[in-house]
Design a protein around this motif. Sequence first.
Motif, PDB file in Angstrom:
ATOM      1  N   UNK A 107       0.786  -1.192  -0.140  1.00 42.74           N
ATOM      2  CA  UNK A 107       0.097   0.088   0.068  1.00 42.74           C
ATOM      3  C   UNK A 107       0.938   1.141  -0.166  1.00 42.74           C
ATOM      4  N   UNK A 108       0.378   2.423  -0.844  1.00 45.77           N
ATOM      5  CA  UNK A 108       1.110   3.517  -0.772  1.00 45.77           C
ATOM      6  C   UNK A 108       0.424   4.623   0.406  1.00 45.77           C
ATOM      7  N   UNK A 109       0.928   4.990   1.196  1.00 42.30           N
ATOM      8  CA  UNK A 109       0.303   6.162   1.981  1.00 42.30           C
ATOM      9  C   UNK A 109       0.459   7.486   1.416  1.00 42.30           C
ATOM     10  N   UNK A 110      -0.777   7.865   0.935  1.00 46.49           N
ATOM     11  CA  UNK A 110      -0.961   9.330   0.235  1.00 46.49           C
ATOM     12  C   UNK A 110      -0.510  10.512   1.126  1.00 46.49           C
ATOM     13  N   UNK A 111      -0.590  10.378   2.288  1.00 42.61           N
ATOM     14  CA  UNK A 111      -0.171  11.099   3.389  1.00 42.61           C
ATOM     15  C   UNK A 111       0.129  10.360   4.849  1.00 42.61           C
ATOM     16  N   UNK A 112       0.945  10.919   5.656  1.00 37.88           N
ATOM     17  CA  UNK A 112       1.214  10.242   6.929  1.00 37.88           C
ATOM     18  C   UNK A 112       0.261  10.813   8.069  1.00 37.88           C
ATOM     19  N   UNK A 113       0.103  10.317   9.144  1.00 37.50           N
ATOM     20  CA  UNK A 113      -0.610  10.593  10.321  1.00 37.50           C
ATOM     21  C   UNK A 113       0.028  10.512  11.524  1.00 37.50           C
ATOM     22  N   UNK A 114       0.433  11.907  11.975  1.00 36.20           N
ATOM     23  CA  UNK A 114       1.299  11.891  13.318  1.00 36.20           C
ATOM     24  C   UNK A 114       0.401  11.524  14.313  1.00 36.20           C
ATOM     25  N   UNK A 115       0.947  11.450  15.469  1.00 38.98           N
ATOM     26  CA  UNK A 115       0.568  11.185  16.913  1.00 38.98           C
ATOM     27  C   UNK A 115      -0.577  11.985  17.358  1.00 38.98           C
ATOM     28  N   UNK A 116      -0.416  13.301  16.847  1.00 40.76           N
ATOM     29  CA  UNK A 116      -1.475  14.372  17.491  1.00 40.76           C
ATOM     30  C   UNK A 116      -2.638  14.270  16.330  1.00 40.76           C
ATOM     31  N   UNK A 117      -2.799  13.439  15.417  1.00 36.37           N
ATOM     32  CA  UNK A 117      -3.794  13.277  14.535  1.00 36.37           C
ATOM     33  C   UNK A 117      -3.687  14.351  13.306  1.00 36.37           C
ATOM     34  N   UNK A 118      -2.656  15.295  13.192  1.00 38.00           N
ATOM     35  CA  UNK A 118      -2.499  15.954  12.155  1.00 38.00           C
ATOM     36  C   UNK A 118      -1.568  15.320  11.030  1.00 38.00           C
ATOM     37  N   UNK A 119      -1.864  15.663   9.747  1.00 38.73           N
ATOM     38  CA  UNK A 119      -1.456  14.963   8.469  1.00 38.73           C
ATOM     39  C   UNK A 119      -0.204  15.398   8.057  1.00 38.73           C
ATOM     40  N   UNK A 120       0.779  14.484   7.672  1.00 39.68           N
ATOM     41  CA  UNK A 120       2.044  14.872   7.238  1.00 39.68           C
ATOM     42  C   UNK A 120       2.300  14.631   5.702  1.00 39.68           C
ATOM     43  N   UNK A 121       2.605  15.427   5.129  1.00 36.27           N
ATOM     44  CA  UNK A 121       2.777  15.470   3.708  1.00 36.27           C
ATOM     45  C   UNK A 121       3.864  14.403   3.322  1.00 36.27           C
ATOM     46  N   UNK A 122       3.326  13.582   2.297  1.00 36.32           N
ATOM     47  CA  UNK A 122       4.258  12.281   1.406  1.00 36.32           C
ATOM     48  C   UNK A 122       4.522  12.916   0.169  1.00 36.32           C
ATOM     49  N   UNK A 123       5.748  13.282  -0.363  1.00 36.84           N
ATOM     50  CA  UNK A 123       6.045  13.606  -1.498  1.00 36.84           C
ATOM     51  C   UNK A 123       6.220  12.343  -2.369  1.00 36.84           C
ATOM     52  N   UNK A 124       5.814  12.592  -3.756  1.00 39.26           N
ATOM     53  CA  UNK A 124       5.900  11.546  -4.664  1.00 39.26           C
ATOM     54  C   UNK A 124       5.657  10.163  -4.110  1.00 39.26           C
ATOM     55  N   UNK A 125       4.486   9.730  -3.570  1.00 36.36           N
ATOM     56  CA  UNK A 125       4.584   8.543  -2.975  1.00 36.36           C
ATOM     57  C   UNK A 125       4.254   7.368  -3.586  1.00 36.36           C
ATOM     58  N   UNK A 126       3.638   7.682  -4.865  1.00 35.14           N
ATOM     59  CA  UNK A 126       3.632   6.385  -5.816  1.00 35.14           C
ATOM     60  C   UNK A 126       5.049   6.043  -6.228  1.00 35.14           C
ATOM     61  N   UNK A 127       5.741   7.197  -6.704  1.00 38.86           N
ATOM     62  CA  UNK A 127       7.062   6.755  -7.241  1.00 38.86           C
ATOM     63  C   UNK A 127       8.025   6.123  -6.314  1.00 38.86           C
ATOM     64  N   UNK A 128       7.737   6.741  -5.135  1.00 43.03           N
ATOM     65  CA  UNK A 128       8.725   5.938  -3.951  1.00 43.03           C
ATOM     66  C   UNK A 128       8.346   4.521  -3.614  1.00 43.03           C
ATOM     67  N   UNK A 129       7.040   4.333  -3.476  1.00 43.39           N
ATOM     68  CA  UNK A 129       6.666   3.000  -3.230  1.00 43.39           C
ATOM     69  C   UNK A 129       6.892   2.038  -4.519  1.00 43.39           C
ATOM     70  N   UNK A 130       6.967   2.464  -5.635  1.00 36.06           N
ATOM     71  CA  UNK A 130       7.135   1.775  -6.868  1.00 36.06           C
ATOM     72  C   UNK A 130       8.790   1.345  -6.596  1.00 36.06           C
ATOM     73  N   UNK A 131       9.631   2.432  -6.282  1.00 37.25           N
ATOM     74  CA  UNK A 131      10.911   1.950  -6.191  1.00 37.25           C
ATOM     75  C   UNK A 131      11.115   0.860  -5.011  1.00 37.25           C
ATOM     76  N   UNK A 132      10.446   0.980  -3.893  1.00 37.93           N
ATOM     77  CA  UNK A 132      10.775  -0.139  -2.906  1.00 37.93           C
ATOM     78  C   UNK A 132      10.181  -1.337  -3.492  1.00 37.93           C
ATOM     79  N   UNK A 133       8.972  -1.359  -4.371  1.00 33.74           N
ATOM     80  CA  UNK A 133       8.638  -2.750  -4.903  1.00 33.74           C
ATOM     81  C   UNK A 133       9.536  -3.441  -5.702  1.00 33.74           C
ATOM     82  N   UNK A 134      10.473  -2.614  -6.272  1.00 34.39           N
ATOM     83  CA  UNK A 134      11.589  -3.155  -7.291  1.00 34.39           C
ATOM     84  C   UNK A 134      12.605  -3.638  -6.305  1.00 34.39           C
TER      85      UNK A 134
END
Length: 294
Positions: free
Chosen positions: A200-227
């Motif tokens: 699964x790719x995370x379109x954004x992260x979620x911090x412990x305080x519930x706020x969202x964390x920006x994830x940059x180029x998530x699909x490209x990053x996860x695709x590299x990890x799949x390789x």
Amino acid sequence: MALFSSLTPVFLAVLCGVVVVFFIRSFQKKDRKSNAVVSKSTAKSRPWVDEDLQDTELNSRDEEEESEWAAGEEDVPHVPYAPARYAGDVMLNRAREFYALMNGRRSVRFISPEPVPREVIDYVIRTAGTSPSGAHTEPWTFVVVGDAEVKHKIREIVEEEEEINYRQRMGDKWVSDLRRMRTTWVKEYLDVAPYLILVFKQTHGIRSDGRKKTHYYSEISVSVACGILLAALNNVGLVTVTSTPLNCGPHLRLLLRRPANEKLLMLLPVGFPARDATVPDLTRKSLDDIMVYL
């Protein structure tokens, strides 16, 4: 008339308020459009910028409350880095050996039910997790399924959608090309393989305080990890077939109880090859066809 006269000031006040709000919103929209135009004109003046790499996930933040998103963190400390360095002949030998290993990799649809040590899978996932990612956000979740009942539910979901894909959604040429590879919507290996790895790719992260964390180029990053994951599996003698089940993501996400910020990217059945396994007799493009020296 007296009643109308008494209401007129109130009416005018409300009307003025509506007009003010209207102009404020119009200005905000105009300002956003102006920024978009500037952005587009800048992109046009910079033809070397690849539009495919534009981070569309960031644009969605314009429509959300900024308070939902966490601010940036402090600078990441740097430490010395000195990886192993090899003599030229050793480098060449290692390159040849790794190429030979990876050139033997194949997509295998006939997988043995023979058990695979869980610790091996742990290290394979650890290896995939060494992948680079945009701003080191590591936007991936690897869900490893070994439970027979859950695997069967996954198979039911996938086969139901895949049959519709083959019969209705995919074009004749696509189906014809898959037929050459002896591929159908029947996915027996989803039951048989000792493990299924759903990436699964995370379109954004979620911090412990519930706020969202920006994830940059998530699909490209996860695709590299799949390789890297595929290379790690091949390195330990395990096989898989890369599967991107169309229209199954939301249903599988709910089945596996994954949060809404996770989107299914890939499904991999993992195990040893069956004793009677076969693969298509394919050839790879030559080096001249895939590389250009300038």
